[in-house]
Every structure is written in C-alpha cells, then in structure tokens.
Design an enzyme around this catalytic site. Structure first.
Site, PDB file in Angstrom:
ATOM      1  N   ARG A 114       0.842  -1.215   0.000  1.00  5.70           N
ATOM      2  CA  ARG A 114       0.000   0.000   0.000  1.00  5.70           C
ATOM      3  C   ARG A 114       0.868   1.253   0.000  1.00  5.70           C
ATOM      4  O   ARG A 114       0.536   2.248  -0.640  1.00  5.70           O
ATOM      5  CB  ARG A 114      -0.960  -0.007   1.201  1.00  5.70           C
ATOM      6  CG  ARG A 114      -1.968   1.138   1.142  1.00  5.70           C
ATOM      7  CD  ARG A 114      -3.052   1.027   2.189  1.00  5.70           C
ATOM      8  NE  ARG A 114      -2.515   1.103   3.545  1.00  5.70           N
ATOM      9  CZ  ARG A 114      -3.247   0.940   4.646  1.00  5.70           C
ATOM     10  NH1 ARG A 114      -4.541   0.664   4.556  1.00  5.70           N
ATOM     11  NH2 ARG A 114      -2.702   1.016   5.839  1.00  5.70           N
ATOM     12  N   LYS A 135      -2.546   7.226   1.383  1.00 10.32           N
ATOM     13  CA  LYS A 135      -2.304   7.426   2.825  1.00 10.32           C
ATOM     14  C   LYS A 135      -1.206   8.486   2.934  1.00 10.32           C
ATOM     15  O   LYS A 135      -0.028   8.179   3.125  1.00 10.32           O
ATOM     16  CB  LYS A 135      -1.910   6.091   3.464  1.00 10.32           C
ATOM     17  CG  LYS A 135      -2.250   6.032   4.936  1.00 10.32           C
ATOM     18  CD  LYS A 135      -2.247   4.612   5.429  1.00 10.32           C
ATOM     19  CE  LYS A 135      -2.142   4.554   6.948  1.00 10.32           C
ATOM     20  NZ  LYS A 135      -3.195   5.239   7.675  1.00 10.32           N
ATOM     21  N   GLU A 144     -16.116   6.533   5.629  1.00 10.98           N
ATOM     22  CA  GLU A 144     -15.356   5.826   6.666  1.00 10.98           C
ATOM     23  C   GLU A 144     -15.294   6.729   7.886  1.00 10.98           C
ATOM     24  O   GLU A 144     -15.941   7.774   7.931  1.00 10.98           O
ATOM     25  CB  GLU A 144     -13.953   5.471   6.166  1.00 10.98           C
ATOM     26  CG  GLU A 144     -13.131   6.696   5.757  1.00 10.98           C
ATOM     27  CD  GLU A 144     -11.696   6.371   5.359  1.00 10.98           C
ATOM     28  OE1 GLU A 144     -11.213   5.272   5.643  1.00 10.98           O
ATOM     29  OE2 GLU A 144     -11.045   7.255   4.776  1.00 10.98           O
TER      30      GLU A 144
END
Ligand code: PMP
Length: 288
Positions: A50, A149, A182
């Site tokens: 990721r 991220k 989220e």
C-alpha cells in the site's frame, strides 16, 4: 529508542529531520501504521504494497526496494527489542526550498519508528463506542484521493475535532454525495440480518488492511459480505456496527448520532470477529 532514518539507526534525541523537508512544509509524503504481535509483524507485505501504491499516486520515488523496506521495518523492531508494538513508517518528499515545487527535493527520506499505540480507552472495547456523523465531508477522489495514505491528514483531523467537540471518540465521514465513506482513522462495517456490509472503496474509504482481513475472516466463517453504498439510514437500522483499523483493531459501535444501534451492546458477530482477529494476529506474520 532507536529510530531508522535513511539507513541509520539513531537515538531518539538525534532522530531529527530538516525544517526544509516538504513532509513538514507541505504534508508532502506518505505513511503506514503497522502492528507487531507476539514477535511477528502482521500483514507486513500488504502495508508495504500500500505504501508503494500511495507513492505511485503522488509520483514519489521511494529510495528503497519493497524487500529492503520489509527488512528495515523488521530490523527497527528488533533494534528496539520489541515483540508487540506499533510501527510508523514514513516517506517524505525530502529537503527542498521554501516553494512547494517537489522538483527542488532531491531525495525522499525514509523514517521508521517502532513504539506503542493506544488509540482508544481499553474499556470501550467491552462497552462499545458512541460515534457521530460530522459535517466535514471526506476528500473527493477528484481532489485528494482518500486511497492515498498521505501526510496530509487535515481532512480527517477536522472531522476528529468535530467528534471531540461532540464529546465522542470517533466521527462518521460522509462523501460528497452523502454516502458513508469511513471514520477518521478506521473503516466502518454494519451487520444486518446476519450479513456484513461495508462501504465500497469508491465511496471514499482507505483500502484498509484490517477491513480486508475482516472481510476474509467473515467469508471463512460463512458470512456473506457486500460493499454497497450505505446511508445514515442503513447505519441507524443496523443490528451491529463496528470499526476496523490497525491501531483500533475491531471496535464495536453502540450508538450513532445519539441513536442506539441494535441491542445497544457489542453484537454477537462483532464479538466473534474480534476473537478470530485476535487469534490471527497472534499466529501469523513476518517473524522479527
Ligand atoms: N481509514 C483511515 C483514514 C485510516 O487512516 C486508517 C488507518 N488508521 C484506516 C481507515 C484503517 O486502515 P488499516 O486497517 O489499514 O489500518
């Protein structure tokens, strides 16, 4: 504490980065939060994968290979003689000029910190959490894709402040269309009639590694899992609700916007998934 910075293991007091690093000046960088349990690093490969996807999305060239980063993460934990810990892996754009152009940054910096984390009070895991929907909308894909991220967490921090102001620990963030995306640092699941539902990643959720692990555990247990767009109506009518994240693990939710969810206690399926998750964290991962 020994901290890895660009290939060196430094004492905490010497572990410093430049004020000209664009990670600081502009939030230009990416990170991962990783856990080790019982002498093994949980889902390490998935976290490094990721990190590389985040890097690709922001055209940041990580100056280490996938294998080197995996090794350095394990070595940093070992250097601190830890078996159960939280690891923060950061890649910044590096030192540049005061202007925002990343072209002035010659070399990205890699930082690895192995420490502890306690994101929520322990008693909440038994009691379940109250959360609220907040006005701050999740970043749009077309602006700053929530799958990245990045070191730019202001969107989530503003939502967290709104949760703090409402006297609760976590916030449900909706996307621009009003669908559930989220929470500020966790993905969200509901249970309805014995099935699991979680917002699709296209709704504005991070590709959560705990989310994926829970989906796999649920499917192994014979539960149906689907990813439809969810509204607040779906949350209010759920039998159970819980949050997932590397730091939080699995957190039962018992109230949303002042409305009691299901029985008002952590649900049966939530508790089973918590048990299965803990068993998996203790028995799998990259040995330290
Ligand atoms: N959403 C956001 C915004 C996050 O920062 C995180 C990580 N704390 C998560 C979801 C959960 O992802 P993971 O399970 O990979 O930790």
């Amino acid at each position: 504490m020994k901290i890895f910075i660009d290939g060196k293991y430094l004492d905490e007091r010497d572990a410093k980065i430049s004020v000209f690093d664009h990670g600081l000046l502009y939030g230009d960088g990416i990170f991962e939060g990783i856990r080790a349990y019982n002498g093994r690093v949980f889902k390490l490969k998935q976290h490094i994968d990721r990190l590389f996807y985040s890097a690709k999305a922001i055209l940041l060239e990580i100056p280490m290979s996938h294998a080197e980063l995996m090794k350095a993460t394990v070595a940093t934990i070992r250097a601190n003689k830890l078996r159960d810990c939280y690891v923060r892996l950061i890649v910044t754009r590096g030192i540049g000029t005061l202007g925002l152009n990343p072209r002035s940054c010659k070399k990205p910096s890699v930082i690895i910190i192995a420490g502890k984390i306690q994101v929520y009070p322990p008693e909440l895991y038994a009691r379940g959490m109250d959360i609220v929907t907040v006005p701050t909308v999740r970043n749009l894909h077309s602006a700053l894709n929530p799958a990245i991220k990045s070191l730019n967490y202001l969107n989530n921090i503003l939502a967290k402040i709104e949760a703090n102001n409402a006297g609760v620990e976590e916030a449900v963030m909706l996307n621009g269309e009003g669908f559930v995306a989220e929470c500020t640092a966790d993905n969200l699941f509901i249970v309805k009639n014995g099935e699991l539902f979680t917002p699709p990643l296209s709704a504005g959720a991070l590709y959560g590694i705990t989310r994926q692990t829970v989906i796999e555990l649920a499917q192994e247990a014979g539960l149906k899992v689907s990813e439809p767009n969810l509204t607040r109506y779906d949350l209010f009518n759920a039998d159970e609700c819980f949050l997932t994240g590397t730091g939080a693990e699995i957190m039962p939710v018992i109230k949303i916007d002042g409305r009691v969810i299901g029985s008002g206690k952590p649900g049966v399926l939530t508790r089973k998934l918590v048990e299965d998750y803990h068993a998996l964290t203790k028995s799998s991962g990259e040995p330290i």
